[in-house]
Write an enzyme that holds these catalytic residues in place. Structure first.
Site, PDB file in Angstrom:
ATOM      1  N   ASN A 112       0.838  -1.224   0.074  1.00 49.42           N
ATOM      2  CA  ASN A 112      -0.021  -0.037  -0.052  1.00 49.42           C
ATOM      3  C   ASN A 112       0.757   1.258  -0.120  1.00 49.42           C
ATOM      4  OD1 ASN A 112      -2.121  -1.840   0.234  1.00 49.42           O
ATOM      5  ND2 ASN A 112      -2.703  -1.529   2.140  1.00 49.42           N
ATOM      6  N   HIS A 158     -17.322  35.602 -31.292  1.00 53.15           N
ATOM      7  CA  HIS A 158     -18.708  35.109 -31.934  1.00 53.15           C
ATOM      8  C   HIS A 158     -18.232  34.414 -33.314  1.00 53.15           C
ATOM      9  CE1 HIS A 158     -20.605  37.226 -28.877  1.00 53.15           C
ATOM     10  NE2 HIS A 158     -20.112  38.186 -29.059  1.00 53.15           N
ATOM     11  N   SER A 279      -8.391  11.289 -48.639  1.00 54.65           N
ATOM     12  CA  SER A 279      -9.782  10.754 -48.813  1.00 54.65           C
ATOM     13  C   SER A 279      -9.728   9.532 -49.448  1.00 54.65           C
ATOM     14  CB  SER A 279     -10.750  11.620 -49.303  1.00 54.65           C
ATOM     15  OG  SER A 279     -11.967  10.903 -49.423  1.00 54.65           O
ATOM     16  N   LYS A 285      -9.277  15.864 -51.778  1.00 52.34           N
ATOM     17  CA  LYS A 285      -9.367  16.108 -50.487  1.00 52.34           C
ATOM     18  C   LYS A 285      -8.002  16.064 -49.554  1.00 52.34           C
ATOM     19  CE  LYS A 285     -12.341  17.038 -47.941  1.00 52.34           C
ATOM     20  NZ  LYS A 285     -13.369  16.211 -47.482  1.00 52.34           N
ATOM     21  N   GLU A 292      -7.880  17.415 -35.939  1.00 53.53           N
ATOM     22  CA  GLU A 292      -9.229  17.270 -35.531  1.00 53.53           C
ATOM     23  C   GLU A 292      -9.038  16.009 -34.066  1.00 53.53           C
ATOM     24  OE1 GLU A 292     -12.031  16.464 -39.117  1.00 53.53           O
ATOM     25  OE2 GLU A 292      -9.917  15.833 -39.665  1.00 53.53           O
TER      26      GLU A 292
HETATM   27  N1  ARG Z   1      -1.567  -3.655  -7.200  1.00 54.60           N
HETATM   28  C1  ARG Z   1      -1.833  -2.930  -6.176  1.00 54.60           C
HETATM   29  C2  ARG Z   1      -2.450  -1.472  -6.529  1.00 54.60           C
HETATM   30  O1  ARG Z   1      -2.096  -1.168  -7.613  1.00 54.60           O
HETATM   31  C3  ARG Z   1      -0.809  -2.756  -5.179  1.00 54.60           C
HETATM   32  C4  ARG Z   1      -1.405  -2.706  -3.755  1.00 54.60           C
HETATM   33  C5  ARG Z   1      -1.959  -3.860  -3.180  1.00 54.60           C
HETATM   34  N2  ARG Z   1      -2.319  -3.779  -1.926  1.00 54.60           N
HETATM   35  C6  ARG Z   1      -3.170  -4.638  -1.368  1.00 54.60           C
HETATM   36  N3  ARG Z   1      -3.565  -4.573   0.066  1.00 54.60           N
HETATM   37  N4  ARG Z   1      -3.731  -5.621  -2.027  1.00 54.60           N
HETATM   38  O2  ARG Z   1      -3.100  -0.922  -5.835  1.00 54.60           O
END
Ligand code: ARG
Length: 461
Positions: A112, A158, A279, A285, A292
């Site tokens: 995390n 405009h 085109s 064209k 675009e």
């Molecule tokens: N692949 C996960 C993500 O991108 C990594 C973190 C995963 N953590 C977990 N507690 N499963 O968020």
């Protein structure tokens, strides 16, 4: 698959379902952050050794293994194992195969805080790259503006002809919008530049970690204040996506300008063959597809921002797998904007301006009507009255009473001196208030824009 192949096998009996793996795994896209993941692991191992949680020898073994993994991943020799759920899992699994010290790498760390760190590093670098590409397009706009000399075209409100302006002024207007984009990209980069490492899964650690140390190893300017926030925060991705979407909106406006200008009705620009398309059916064209697509890509970029905000909305603290949905929009937005910038830069650099067509369109005497009113104001007539006097003459001229120049010359309040303002270019030449569209003001503006580009190049490093 052997159940020991997942990082979390201890608590589980049996293998994860194929459908779970297909939905859950992120290696296919997050392997793009392998350098950042490896840099983060290096910094983490250095910190672990610094606080005595691993030995110097273990750190060196981990470092050497990380070198190997980096070379394997960069060279395409890396072979993913069935349990490699994401880039973090893959790197750690391979390091541990190479050295038993790898089993200590995840000490005091969670995916995390790791994934947040990786993405922050990736974002920091990507935003610098995008900002440099913006500077490239700005330099092209500057060169074209410098080359445009005194060429005039109608300015519009405009989309109706309003007052003639220098082509250089027109081009720089887009350049200044891009300067604000550079500002926003640099600001978004600053917001990404905070280390979440040491937050662990959500609550920090009972081990004597040193988040300052990892942060400085990775060149982060600041460290998280709250471990829950550190792993849950994706504001920096939204900030980056907003900066990219706003840039995309600016590119779309420039694109639209080129679509209009290259039409036969305007005929202000002819696109180089290398930046135009044909085109399949209509042999005559020549189409402005690049312009675009620049117009269209803004929709996609806005969608990336809106999508991420919707993903974040209502998420409880701290980490949830929803947050894995942060990367693909960001990667796509960076890729999309980069492709667009480079193509639009090439289009802008190679396009031929038809300054005769522009001058012809800018020579309508009605474009000087405001200047006529200002001429009266300079001689004491209140503006409202001056506006009415000139408006009356315009009405008579449109009704067929004579050319505006003749009517102005014959009018006792105006006369031949005022009529001279209707000569092509005469009125535009007089508009030289700061930031105005006339030649003196534009010369000063060109200088300011040049300085701004230099300063921005310096701050990007
Ligand atoms: N692949 C996960 C993500 O991108 C990594 C973190 C995963 N953590 C977990 N507690 N499963 O968020």
């Amino acid at each position: 698959m052997d159940d020991s192949a997942t990082l979390w096998h201890g608590r589980f009996d049996g293998d994860p379902a194929a459908a779970l793996r297909a939905l859950n795994d992120s290696l296919s896209f997050d392997r793009r952050m392998f350098r950042e993941d490896i840099a983060g692991s290096r910094a983490h191992a250095a910190m672990l050794a610094g606080v005595g949680l691993i030995t110097a020898a273990e750190r060196d073994a981990i470092d050497a293994a990380l070198d190997t993994v980096e070379a394997e991943m960069a060279g395409g020799a890396f072979v993913a194992a069935p349990g490699d759920e994401d880039i973090h899992t893959a790197v750690e699994r391979r390091v541990t195969e190479i050295t038993p010290a790898g089993a200590k790498l995840h000490t005091g760390r969670s995916r995390n805080d790791q994934v947040a760190a990786d993405l922050r590093l990736w974002t920091r670098a990507a935003l610098s790259d995008v900002a440099r590409a913006v500077l490239g397009l700005q330099a092209t706009l500057l060169a074209r503006a410098e080359g445009a000399g005194g060429a005039l075209l109608p300015g519009y409100t405009h989309l109706q002809q309003a007052q003639p302006v220098l082509l250089a002024h027109y081009l720089l207007a887009h350049g200044w919008a891009l300067a604000r984009d550079v500002d926003r990209l640099v600001e978004a980069r600053r917001r990404a530049d905070v280390s979440p490492l040491g937050a662990g899964a959500l609550a920090g650690s009972s081990l004597p970690l040193d988040p300052e140390r990892t942060a400085s190893e990775l060149g982060f300017s600041a460290v998280f204040d709250n471990s829950l926030d550190a792993v849950a925060d994706r504001d920096f991705v939204a900030d980056a996506l907003y900066a990219l979407a706003m840039l995309g909106v600016h590119l779309s406006r420039l694109g639209e300008e080129l679509v209009l200008w290259s039409s036969s009705e305007f005929g202000f620009v002819e696109l180089d063959d290398a930046f135009a398309t044909g085109s399949s059916m209509m042999p005559q064209k020549k189409n402005p597809d690049v312009a675009e697509l620049a117009r269209a890509k803004a929709g996609r970029l806005i969608g990336r921002l809106a999508g991420l905000l919707a993903t974040l909305k209502g998420l409880p603290l701290a980490y949830a797998k929803d947050l894995q949905e942060d990367k693909e929009p960001l990667f796509d937005a960076v890729d999309t904007v980069t492709l667009t910038l480079v193509a639009l830069d090439g289009l802008m650099a190679s396009a031929r301006f038809d300054t005769d067509r522009m001058a012809a369109a800018a020579s309508s005497p009605y474009g000087a009507a405001t200047d006529l009113a200002e001429w009266l104001v300079a001689r004491g007539t209140p503006f409202r009255q001056a506006h009415a006097i000139v408006g009356e003459l315009v009405k008579r001229s449109l009704a067929g009473d004579g050319s505006l120049a003749d009517l102005v010359a014959a009018d006792e309040r105006l006369g031949p001196d005022a009529a001279a303002l209707l000569e092509p270019g005469a009125s535009a030449a007089r508009r030289n208030t700061p930031g105005a569209a006339g030649p003196e003001a534009v010369a000063a503006q060109l200088e300011r824009f040049r300085n701004r580009l230099e300063a921005d190049a310096a701050r990007l490093g």
